[in-house]
Structure formats: structure tokens, C-alpha cells
Design an enzyme around this catalytic site. Structure first.
Site, PDB file in Angstrom:
ATOM      1  N   GLU A   1      10.019  -5.275  -8.432  1.00 26.37           N
ATOM      2  CA  GLU A   1       8.695  -5.200  -9.064  1.00 26.37           C
ATOM      3  C   GLU A   1       8.817  -4.757 -10.525  1.00 26.37           C
ATOM      4  O   GLU A   1       8.175  -5.327 -11.416  1.00 26.37           O
ATOM      5  CB  GLU A   1       7.847  -4.199  -8.272  1.00 26.37           C
ATOM      6  CG  GLU A   1       6.426  -4.073  -8.738  1.00 26.37           C
ATOM      7  CD  GLU A   1       5.628  -3.101  -7.852  1.00 26.37           C
ATOM      8  OE1 GLU A   1       6.101  -1.969  -7.620  1.00 26.37           O
ATOM      9  OE2 GLU A   1       4.537  -3.478  -7.400  1.00 26.37           O
TER      10      GLU A   1
ATOM     11  N   GLY B   1       0.800  -1.224   0.000  1.00 23.47           N
ATOM     12  CA  GLY B   1       0.000   0.000   0.000  1.00 23.47           C
ATOM     13  C   GLY B   1       0.830   1.270   0.000  1.00 23.47           C
ATOM     14  O   GLY B   1       1.376   1.665   1.046  1.00 23.47           O
TER      15      GLY B   1
ATOM     16  N   THR C   1       0.128   4.080  -2.892  1.00 25.81           N
ATOM     17  CA  THR C   1      -0.569   5.170  -3.598  1.00 25.81           C
ATOM     18  C   THR C   1      -1.736   5.744  -2.797  1.00 25.81           C
ATOM     19  O   THR C   1      -2.502   4.998  -2.184  1.00 25.81           O
ATOM     20  CB  THR C   1      -1.075   4.660  -4.963  1.00 25.81           C
ATOM     21  OG1 THR C   1       0.017   4.064  -5.656  1.00 25.81           O
ATOM     22  CG2 THR C   1      -1.646   5.787  -5.804  1.00 25.81           C
TER      23      THR C   1
HETATM   24  C1  LIG Z   1      -5.023  -1.450 -11.604  1.00 29.36           C
HETATM   25  C2  LIG Z   1      -4.051  -0.718 -10.737  1.00 29.36           C
HETATM   26  C3  LIG Z   1      -3.400  -1.391  -9.727  1.00 29.36           C
HETATM   27  C4  LIG Z   1      -2.540  -0.713  -8.862  1.00 29.36           C
HETATM   28  N1  LIG Z   1      -1.986  -1.372  -7.803  1.00 29.36           N
HETATM   29  C5  LIG Z   1      -1.308  -0.663  -6.857  1.00 29.36           C
HETATM   30  C6  LIG Z   1      -0.877  -1.280  -5.638  1.00 29.36           C
HETATM   31  O1  LIG Z   1      -1.087  -2.482  -5.427  1.00 29.36           O
HETATM   32  N2  LIG Z   1      -0.243  -0.513  -4.713  1.00 29.36           N
HETATM   33  C7  LIG Z   1      -0.010   0.820  -4.895  1.00 29.36           C
HETATM   34  O2  LIG Z   1       0.550   1.444  -4.014  1.00 29.36           O
HETATM   35  N3  LIG Z   1      -0.404   1.439  -6.053  1.00 29.36           N
HETATM   36  C8  LIG Z   1      -1.050   0.735  -7.020  1.00 29.36           C
HETATM   37  N4  LIG Z   1      -1.476   1.361  -8.175  1.00 29.36           N
HETATM   38  C9  LIG Z   1      -1.263   2.781  -8.338  1.00 29.36           C
HETATM   39  C10 LIG Z   1      -0.246   3.137  -9.434  1.00 29.36           C
HETATM   40  O3  LIG Z   1       1.050   2.841  -8.995  1.00 29.36           O
HETATM   41  C11 LIG Z   1      -0.481   4.617  -9.743  1.00 29.36           C
HETATM   42  O4  LIG Z   1      -1.726   4.735 -10.408  1.00 29.36           O
HETATM   43  C12 LIG Z   1       0.624   5.203 -10.581  1.00 29.36           C
HETATM   44  O5  LIG Z   1       1.831   5.207  -9.864  1.00 29.36           O
HETATM   45  C13 LIG Z   1       0.285   6.635 -11.020  1.00 29.36           C
HETATM   46  O6  LIG Z   1      -0.176   7.395  -9.927  1.00 29.36           O
HETATM   47  P1  LIG Z   1      -1.548   8.220 -10.037  1.00 29.36           P
HETATM   48  O7  LIG Z   1      -2.579   7.291 -10.534  1.00 29.36           O
HETATM   49  O8  LIG Z   1      -1.816   8.917  -8.773  1.00 29.36           O
HETATM   50  O9  LIG Z   1      -1.264   9.265 -11.207  1.00 29.36           O
HETATM   51  P2  LIG Z   1      -0.759  10.769 -11.041  1.00 29.36           P
HETATM   52  O10 LIG Z   1       0.414  10.848 -10.120  1.00 29.36           O
HETATM   53  O11 LIG Z   1      -1.933  11.629 -10.754  1.00 29.36           O
HETATM   54  O12 LIG Z   1      -0.253  11.042 -12.524  1.00 29.36           O
HETATM   55  C14 LIG Z   1      -1.157  11.146 -13.624  1.00 29.36           C
HETATM   56  C15 LIG Z   1      -0.348  11.230 -14.914  1.00 29.36           C
HETATM   57  O13 LIG Z   1       0.463  12.409 -14.877  1.00 29.36           O
HETATM   58  C16 LIG Z   1       1.823  12.065 -15.107  1.00 29.36           C
HETATM   59  N5  LIG Z   1       2.666  12.947 -14.255  1.00 29.36           N
HETATM   60  C17 LIG Z   1       2.496  13.245 -12.949  1.00 29.36           C
HETATM   61  N6  LIG Z   1       3.472  14.068 -12.538  1.00 29.36           N
HETATM   62  C18 LIG Z   1       4.280  14.285 -13.615  1.00 29.36           C
HETATM   63  C19 LIG Z   1       5.466  15.053 -13.804  1.00 29.36           C
HETATM   64  N7  LIG Z   1       6.023  15.757 -12.818  1.00 29.36           N
HETATM   65  N8  LIG Z   1       6.030  15.045 -15.040  1.00 29.36           N
HETATM   66  C20 LIG Z   1       5.458  14.330 -16.057  1.00 29.36           C
HETATM   67  N9  LIG Z   1       4.351  13.577 -15.912  1.00 29.36           N
HETATM   68  C21 LIG Z   1       3.767  13.561 -14.707  1.00 29.36           C
HETATM   69  C22 LIG Z   1       1.975  10.619 -14.702  1.00 29.36           C
HETATM   70  O14 LIG Z   1       3.030  10.031 -15.416  1.00 29.36           O
HETATM   71  C23 LIG Z   1       0.616  10.044 -15.098  1.00 29.36           C
HETATM   72  O15 LIG Z   1       0.624   9.619 -16.424  1.00 29.36           O
HETATM   73  C24 LIG Z   1      -2.290   0.673  -9.086  1.00 29.36           C
HETATM   74  C25 LIG Z   1      -2.916   1.341 -10.132  1.00 29.36           C
HETATM   75  C26 LIG Z   1      -3.807   0.672 -10.944  1.00 29.36           C
HETATM   76  C27 LIG Z   1      -4.495   1.442 -12.044  1.00 29.36           C
END
Ligand SMILES: Cc1cc2nc3c(=O)[nH]c(=O)nc-3n(C[C@H](O)[C@H](O)[C@H](O)COP(=O)(O)OP(=O)(O)OC[C@H]3O[C@@H](n4cnc5c(N)ncnc54)[C@H](O)[C@@H]3O)c2cc1C
Length: 383
Positions: free
Chosen positions: A241, A119, A121
Site C-alpha cells: 500500500e 478495516g 483504524t
Molecule cells: C480519507 C481517509 C481514508 C482512510 N482510509 C482508511 C481505510 O480504508 N482503512 C483504515 O484502516 N484506515 C483508514 N484511514 C485512517 C488513517 O490510516 C488514519 O487516519 C491514520 O493512520 C492516522 O490515525 P488517526 O487518524 O487515528 O490519528 P492519530 O493516531 O490520532 O494521530 C494524530 C496525529 O498525531 C500524530 N501522532 C500520534 N502519535 C504520535 C507519536 N507517538 N509521535 C509523533 N506523532 C504522533 C500522528 O502522526 C497524527 O499526525 C483513512 C483516513 C482518512 C482520513
């Protein structure tokens, strides 16, 4: 490479043959957990590949684990239901106390205890992990955890979860990465006692969830390593990972390329196989080239990891190249199949949805490019 670990690959492919497309389609439609597949992999010991012999695993290393996951995906199956059982324990193995390791690792290796939830995100911090708000406050022999996480996968199918929390406010630490800690949460005891799990439906069958913590009590004995150093601990697991998910993407890419090239050779339109047209053939050939190049980077990253050397750059590059290769191969495979690429029974649309995830999770492509730009090439940071 396909020549590595031939016995493991053959055995995994044979196991996967018992779980054909029909099996995955049914679970996909019902959004149900493929527990029979996970049970078969656990029973065969494949999820314990990274656990050292002394704790009951096979201690084979990440190259072997990559071969297992690549083969699963190359066979049309999906390791996402359980891949984290392989690597989440890495943080415990590297930073946990001997008592914690003895208490948990043998059972994890045997498959009787599931540690496959990780956990990190949160809804407000997103990729900017140092801004997490889930907080653990020490009160006697326990921590009290409050906050929220999102997209935390497999929590409903896991006994334990590694949880990243803030134990010291960001404003009170020298570096933003200081002041975070890793707790081992017993989900069986936590649910209903300060933890609420809410399933989160997504475009593929992924068993991901939202978590709500309200003064959840976690024994202080479940702190992994030292308080305040959790961020560096999870980075170790993240490299594992990234390499393993890259291996899954290579498996997916090879599955798509095999499907596309076979179909292009068979399907007759305008009186000849569609693959005789270079407009159909070349994109498939390009997808093959891309996936084989990505496979080499996975091998390189895994070799460095297994040798105990720094592999952050290679793990990230492997993940980027492999997820790009699988996404490109998925697109080509759909295009080659014309309308049939969208028909459920071909499994292509399902695997297309499944592999698309890996350009965003567990780390997005942009964040990898940022890592390479700043940490590898030394260019100025944008954040
Ligand atoms: C099906 C699924 C399973 C998952 N499983 C897990 C889990 O088990 N444990 C866990 O902890 N997380 C999990 N995640 C979360 C996943 O790691 C995050 O969704 C991912 O890291 C992106 O974070 P966010 O969704 O908050 O996107 P955001 O941080 O909001 O980013 C949105 C977009 O903006 C881009 N972006 C943001 N900041 C910048 C920047 N400074 N420069 C350029 N581009 C930028 C990102 O690349 C992305 O494309 C899962 C996600 C999904 C969809």
C-alpha cells in the site's frame, strides 16, 4: 521512472483521457463514486496486475502496478476510488488457504468481486493499532464481532472487507502485536445483520465510512491464516500500500509541476511571463527535483518488493518522500496560478485536497519518521 512499462503507461493514459477534469469535478461536487472510471479500469484488467496468472490476474508485480497508479494520477485522475482492489488481496494471497484463494482471487481478478475495503483504524486506538478494541469471539463455527472502526474507505463499494480484530485480549498475550486476527467479511451478508455502515464526509471525495459491529457473525472459515497472527499479515499488505500510494503521489507531483510550469510560461503579468521571475520559477524547479528524487525511491522500494526482499524501510521512505513532494508541488501549483489556483475549473484545488490526505493516511509522516528513527537507525523508541 517514466521509461518503465511504456506500453502500460500509454494505455492507461489513453484510458484516462476519457475521464477529464469535468468528470472528476462533477463527482467531487456530488461526493459520488466514480463508478464509470472504476469499471473501465477493471475491464482493462489494471486492477488485477498483482494477482498471479494462475488465479486469473496478470502477475506483473508492484513496479507495474506503480506505473498504472502513477499514470492515473499524472493524468489528473484519482486512483483512490479503487486502488485497494489491487493490493488488499495481498494478505489473502500470502496467508490465505488454497481453498480461499481459489474461491476469491479469480473473481477479484475478473472484477466481479470487489475486495477493496481494509478495516484497521478505530476511533480510540488511532495509530496505536495494538490497542484496537473490535473483538471477535469464537462461538462454534463462527466468530462474533463487536466494536467500531472509523475512516474505512470504500465499504459501500466493496463486496468483501479484510478486517483486523482482537481475538485475544492485549493483557493476555506475550507481545502487544500478538492476539490479533484477520477476518474476511462478506459485506453483502453483513450489512443489516450486525454491521452498520455510516458514510463520513471528508474534505475530498473519498467514500470513507464508520463501521459499527454488533455481534456480527463471521464464519470461522473466513479466518485468514492463523488466529492471533493477523498483525504480521497486515504488515505485508501495508508495504504494498505504501509503495503504491507513493506512486500515486509521484503522479500527482508530476501533474502539479507540469501544470505550474506551463502556466508560468504562458501567464503574462508586468509585460512578461511570470515564470521568467526566479521567485516563481525556482519553487517549481525545486518541486520537480523533489518529485523525481521521490520517484527513484518508489522504483527502489518496488524492485525490492518484487524480488521478495525486505522493503519496509524503502516503502516507508518512498511514501514519505513522495507525499512530501506532492504536497509541496500542490502548494507551488496553487501559488503559481494566483487566484485561478482556487477556481474549481482548473482542478488544482481538487487535486490539492486529494493529495494532502497522503501525509496522514494510510500512515502519517510522523509515524514513518518514528519507524526510520527506531527501526532503521536504532535510536530509542518513544512509544
Ligand atoms: C480519507 C481517509 C481514508 C482512510 N482510509 C482508511 C481505510 O480504508 N482503512 C483504515 O484502516 N484506515 C483508514 N484511514 C485512517 C488513517 O490510516 C488514519 O487516519 C491514520 O493512520 C492516522 O490515525 P488517526 O487518524 O487515528 O490519528 P492519530 O493516531 O490520532 O494521530 C494524530 C496525529 O498525531 C500524530 N501522532 C500520534 N502519535 C504520535 C507519536 N507517538 N509521535 C509523533 N506523532 C504522533 C500522528 O502522526 C497524527 O499526525 C483513512 C483516513 C482518512 C482520513
Amino acid at each position: 521512472m517514466t521509461t518503465d512499462f511504456p506500453e502500460i503507461r500509454d494505455a492507461v493514459a489513453r484510458l484516462c483521457a476519457d475521464f477529464p477534469g469535468r468528470y472528476w469535478r462533477e463527482h467531487d461536487r456530488a461526493r459520488s463514486y466514480p463508478k464509470e472510471f472504476v469499471a473501465a479500469l477493471s475491464a482493462a484488467g489494471y486492477l488485477a496486475v498483482l494477482i498471479p496468472d494462475e488465479y486469473g490476474g496478470s502477475g506483473l508485480g508492484i513496479a507495474a502496478a506503480s506505473a498504472v497508479l502513477e499514470e492515473i494520477h499524472k493524468s489528473g485522475c484519482n486512483g483512490a476510488a479503487c486502488h485497494a482492489q489491487m493490493y488488499t488481496m495481498g494478505t489473502l494471497l500470502k496467508h490465505g488457504s488454497e481453498a480461499q484463494k481459489r474461491a476469491y482471487l479469480p473473481q477479484i481478478a475478473a472484477g466481479s468481486l470487489r475486495l477493496q475495503a481494509f478495516g484497521v483504524t478505530e476511533p480510540t486506538s488511532g495509530t496505536d493499532t495494538t490497542r484496537i478494541r473490535t473483538t471477535a469471539v469464537r462461538a462454534g463455527d463462527a466468530y462474533r464481532v463487536s466494536g467500531q472502526k472509523v475512516f474505512i474507505s470504500r465499504t459501500e463499494h466493496s463486496d468483501l472487507m479484510l478486517l483486523l480484530v482482537r481475538t485475544t485480549a492485549r493483557e493476555q498475550v506475550a507481545k502487544p502485536t500478538d492476539g490479533m486476527s484477520v477476518l474476511l467479511v462478506d459485506l453483502r451478508a453483513a450489512v443489516g445483520n450486525g454491521l452498520t455502515i455510516k458514510p463520513l464526509a471528508t474534505m475530498m471525495n473519498h467514500a470513507t465510512t464508520e463501521l459499527f459491529f454488533d455481534e456480527l457473525e463471521v464464519p470461522a472459515a473466513n479466518l485468514v491464516g492463523e488466529e492471533g497472527k493477523g498483525f504480521s499479515y497486515i504488515l505485508d499488505s501495508m508495504n504494498a500500500e505504501r509503495i503504491l500510494i507513493a506512486a500515486e503521489c509521484v503522479g500527482d507531483a508530476r501533474w502539479f509541476v507540469a501544470k505550474a510550469s506551463a502556466y508560468a510560461s504562458e501567464r503574462q503579468v508586468f509585460g512578461r511571463p511570470i515564470g521568467q521571475n526566479q521567485g516563481v520559477q525556482f519553487p517549481i524547479a525545486r518541486a520537480h527535483v523533489q518529485s523525481e528524487a521521490a520517484a527513484l525511491m518508489v522504483v527502489r522500494a518496488a524492485a525490492l518488493f518484487d524480488a521478495g526482499e525486505k522493503c519496509g524501510a524503502e516503502a516507508n521512505m518512498a511514501k514519505l518522500l513522495a507525499s512530501d513532494a506532492s504536497a509541496a508541488a500542490a502548494d507551488v501549483c496553487i501559488q503559481t496560478h494566483g487566484g485561478y489556483g482556487f477556481a474549481e475549473e482548473y482542478d488544482i484545488e481538487r487535486k490539492f485536497r486529494e493529495t494532502r490526505l497522503y501525509q496522514v493516511a494510510p500512515v502519517s509522516t510522523n509515524l514513518i519518521l518514528s519507524y526510520v528513527g527506531t527501526h532503521v537507525l536504532g535510536m530509542p523508541k518513544s512509544f
